[in-house]
Scaffold this motif. Structure first.
Motif, PDB file in Angstrom:
ATOM      1  N   UNK A 183     -88.627 -10.126  30.431  1.00 44.40           N
ATOM      2  CA  UNK A 183     -87.701  -9.014  30.686  1.00 44.40           C
ATOM      3  C   UNK A 183     -86.250  -9.481  30.785  1.00 44.40           C
ATOM      4  N   UNK A 184     -85.948 -10.612  30.175  1.00 47.16           N
ATOM      5  CA  UNK A 184     -84.581 -11.124  30.209  1.00 47.16           C
ATOM      6  C   UNK A 184     -83.609 -10.107  29.622  1.00 47.16           C
ATOM      7  N   UNK A 185     -82.366 -10.172  30.048  1.00 43.03           N
ATOM      8  CA  UNK A 185     -81.335  -9.255  29.575  1.00 43.03           C
ATOM      9  C   UNK A 185     -81.139  -9.381  28.068  1.00 43.03           C
ATOM     10  N   UNK A 186     -81.105  -8.242  27.401  1.00 35.62           N
ATOM     11  CA  UNK A 186     -80.804  -8.254  25.974  1.00 35.62           C
ATOM     12  C   UNK A 186     -79.290  -8.341  25.792  1.00 35.62           C
ATOM     13  N   UNK A 187     -78.809  -9.216  24.904  1.00 33.54           N
ATOM     14  CA  UNK A 187     -77.358  -9.365  24.738  1.00 33.54           C
ATOM     15  C   UNK A 187     -76.644  -8.112  24.263  1.00 33.54           C
ATOM     16  N   UNK A 196     -78.179  -7.974  19.416  1.00 36.30           N
ATOM     17  CA  UNK A 196     -79.252  -8.088  20.390  1.00 36.30           C
ATOM     18  C   UNK A 196     -80.645  -8.059  19.792  1.00 36.30           C
ATOM     19  N   UNK A 197     -80.742  -8.069  18.469  1.00 37.58           N
ATOM     20  CA  UNK A 197     -82.053  -8.089  17.801  1.00 37.58           C
ATOM     21  C   UNK A 197     -82.574  -9.523  17.818  1.00 37.58           C
ATOM     22  N   UNK A 198     -83.398  -9.847  18.817  1.00 40.58           N
ATOM     23  CA  UNK A 198     -83.857 -11.221  18.986  1.00 40.58           C
ATOM     24  C   UNK A 198     -84.856 -11.634  17.908  1.00 40.58           C
ATOM     25  N   UNK A 199     -85.510 -10.686  17.276  1.00 45.97           N
ATOM     26  CA  UNK A 199     -86.389 -11.029  16.152  1.00 45.97           C
ATOM     27  C   UNK A 199     -85.581 -11.615  15.010  1.00 45.97           C
ATOM     28  N   UNK A 200     -84.386 -11.077  14.807  1.00 48.70           N
ATOM     29  CA  UNK A 200     -83.525 -11.615  13.756  1.00 48.70           C
ATOM     30  C   UNK A 200     -82.973 -12.982  14.144  1.00 48.70           C
ATOM     31  N   UNK A 201     -82.740 -13.223  15.428  1.00 49.97           N
ATOM     32  CA  UNK A 201     -82.330 -14.555  15.856  1.00 49.97           C
ATOM     33  C   UNK A 201     -83.441 -15.580  15.579  1.00 49.97           C
ATOM     34  N   UNK A 202     -84.672 -15.183  15.758  1.00 48.99           N
ATOM     35  CA  UNK A 202     -85.784 -16.085  15.419  1.00 48.99           C
ATOM     36  C   UNK A 202     -85.798 -16.369  13.923  1.00 48.99           C
ATOM     37  N   UNK A 203     -85.569 -15.354  13.110  1.00 46.92           N
ATOM     38  CA  UNK A 203     -85.501 -15.560  11.666  1.00 46.92           C
ATOM     39  C   UNK A 203     -84.381 -16.537  11.311  1.00 46.92           C
ATOM     40  N   UNK A 204     -83.242 -16.356  11.946  1.00 45.05           N
ATOM     41  CA  UNK A 204     -82.102 -17.232  11.681  1.00 45.05           C
ATOM     42  C   UNK A 204     -82.423 -18.668  12.074  1.00 45.05           C
TER      43      UNK A 204
END
Length: 519
Positions: A183-187, A196-204
């Protein structure tokens, strides 16, 4: 290393838009303590990364064959001779270390706070991105103790291949953190790249890891490490759309590419754009000399196929000049503040800054599959790379494909028109790595020149010959291909970190390749 630790804080409104005219540069002063937060520093750091892409692209585009000198502008020194000194291209070093200090601040102030786990992961990913760019130009650099601030102002240098391995480990760590952030804060809007799309950060992160693994895949001593880390990628998700940073560029705070190459906020034509014109070499990949590509050619170059062009270093005779009040890469109408939003490389002053293209992601996947590191169909990834190149060029300032443009249809028409051409037709190619890298070179044209330059050094593609080359006519390189291999460390290192900076022999720039450069 700089002794002053800089933090860049970007004013961010947590609303639908993000904008700020002034970017803070806070110097650490023990006599006048200042404070900030990771939430404020992260968007400023990302914004600085976007600006640094101009510095790296400009250097890479010159040495890697995309640009040449225009008539009416005196070109001298290392840009055309390659005989780099310790005062050339220093912005690549100083700017990146300043930027890395910002990411290190975020890391230091979030690593023990589960609520800020996503900020921690993003900073780790961007730190890996920055150090990869440094290593690719300099080789061994300060790394382990480089970002300790006043605690260590003379850091030792780490071996380049050790840094690469650790960067890949850090990317794995960042992905793990995202997966377990709970439940960490979303940027949110403080994340000016993915919102704030962390799925895209994983892709990157996965795509950066793929880039680095491919780059070191020819290093024999790292073969076990490469195999091990490729196995952890498996069927990982990679970027399927371009990674774009946009803090809210506007007419008063415009895109750095536009500001550097097109025109200022007052509408004055930028000298940085008019002093360069496309190289004769790059045009051969569009005008039918090597490849017929009229759709991308007319989208990238002004007045294509009659675009003004030159060979780097040629200053004899009637060297073409850049178009009056504009640049040879802007295809839209109007000049200065009257320039209209369009497609191509320079879409408008509010366009976002590309950090990694989806085209590169797909071409990396195609090479990895072709070399047996990943499973899948290389031809499919290759086609998607070509389509993604068309798609980026066909996007407008709002990062969506403009009306009337069809990247899939035009990409398929391009592939069909060049059937049987070794540089385009993947199915019939007898050297599929050459085909992939050549298409990547085209996709990165004057966008990420530094990446294209690194790929040329690694692979030798696109092929240059005595009759078709981008080597400067006044090159002073002593290497067989008359091209450099790296940059020299900046003079500030010899002044401030003399005990640790490597002492370089004569012709170091020409004869000492980066560890992954086996070409």
């Amino acid at each position: 290393m700089k002794k002053i630790f800089k933090l860049f804080a970007l004013c961010v409104l947590v609303l639908a838009t993000v904008s700020c005219n002034d970017f803070l540069d806070i110097n650490e002063n023990p006599n006048a303590a200042t404070s900030t937060t990771p939430q404020l520093v992260l968007p400023g750091a990302l914004n600085t990364t976007a600006s640094l892409m101009v510095t790296y692209n400009n250097y890479g585009s010159g040495v890697g064959g995309y640009v040449a000198n225009a008539g009416g502008f005196g070109f001298s020194g290392a840009y055309i001779t390659y005989n780099y000194s310790t005062t050339d291209n220093t912005g690549l070093w100083s700017g990146m270390y300043d930027n890395l200090n910002d990411y290190q601040y975020v890391i230091n102030n979030t690593k023990s706070d589960p609520v800020l786990a996503n900020f921690y992961a993003i900073a780790k990913i961007m730190k890996s991105h920055g150090f990869q760019m440094l290593v690719d130009q300099y080789g061994n650099v300060p790394y382990t103790n480089a970002l300790a601030g006043g605690q260590n102002i003379t850091p030792e240098y780490d071996a380049a291949q050790d840094i690469y391995q650790d960067l890949i480990v850090q990317l794995d760590s960042a992905v793990y953190i995202i997966d377990n952030a709970g439940s960490a804060t979303n940027p949110g809007t403080t994340d000016i790249m993915f919102g704030g799309n962390m799925a895209r950060w994983k892709q990157f992160a996965n795509t950066l890891k793929l880039r680095m693994l491919i780059r070191i895949s020819g290093v024999t001593s790292l073969s076990s490490f490469v195999s091990e880390k490729f196995a952890t990628l498996g069927a990982s998700n990679f970027l399927t759309d371009d990674a774009i940073i946009n803090p809210g560029y506007s007419s008063s705070n415009q895109n750095p590419y536009w500001n550097t190459y097109h025109s200022s906020t007052a509408g004055t034509a930028a000298t940085g754009g008019r002093q360069y014109i496309p190289s004769t070499f790059i045009l051969t990949f569009y005008n039918g000399s090597k490849i017929a590509d009229p759709d991308r050619g007319s989208t990238v170059f002004r007045s294509f196929p009659n675009t003004v062009n030159n060979r780097l270093g040629n200053q004899i005779g009637n060297v073409p000049t850049a178009p009056a009040n504009t640049i040879a890469w802007y295809i839209g109408r109007g000049n200065g503040i009257d320039a209209r939003d369009t497609v191509g490389l320079f879409k408008g002053r509010t366009m976002g800054m590309p950090i990694m293209l989806a085209a590169e992601s797909y071409f990396l996947q195609a090479e990895a599959i072709e070399r047996g590191f990943l499973t899948g169909t290389a031809a499919t990834a290759y086609r998607q790379g070509v389509i993604s190149s068309f798609r980026y060029l066909y996007k407008g300032v709002n990062n969506t494909v403009a009306a009337g443009y069809d990247p899939v249809a035009d990409a398929d028409a391009y592939l069909a028109e060049n059937e049987g051409n070794q540089l385009v037709d993947y199915a019939s190619s007898t050297n599929k790595i050459e085909t992939i890298i050549t298409q990547k070179y085209i996709a990165l044209n004057f966008i990420h020149g530094h990446e294209a330059w690194s790929e040329f050094r690694r692979t030798g593609y696109p092929t240059i010959t005595s009759n078709s080359t981008f080597v400067s006519t006044v090159s002073q390189a002593t290497s067989p291909d008359r091209l450099p291999r790296r940059l020299l460390y900046p003079s500030t290192e010899y002044q401030l970190n003399s005990a640790n900076v490597p002492q370089t022999p004569t012709n170091f720039v020409f004869n000492t390749p980066i560890f992954w450069d086996a070409n």
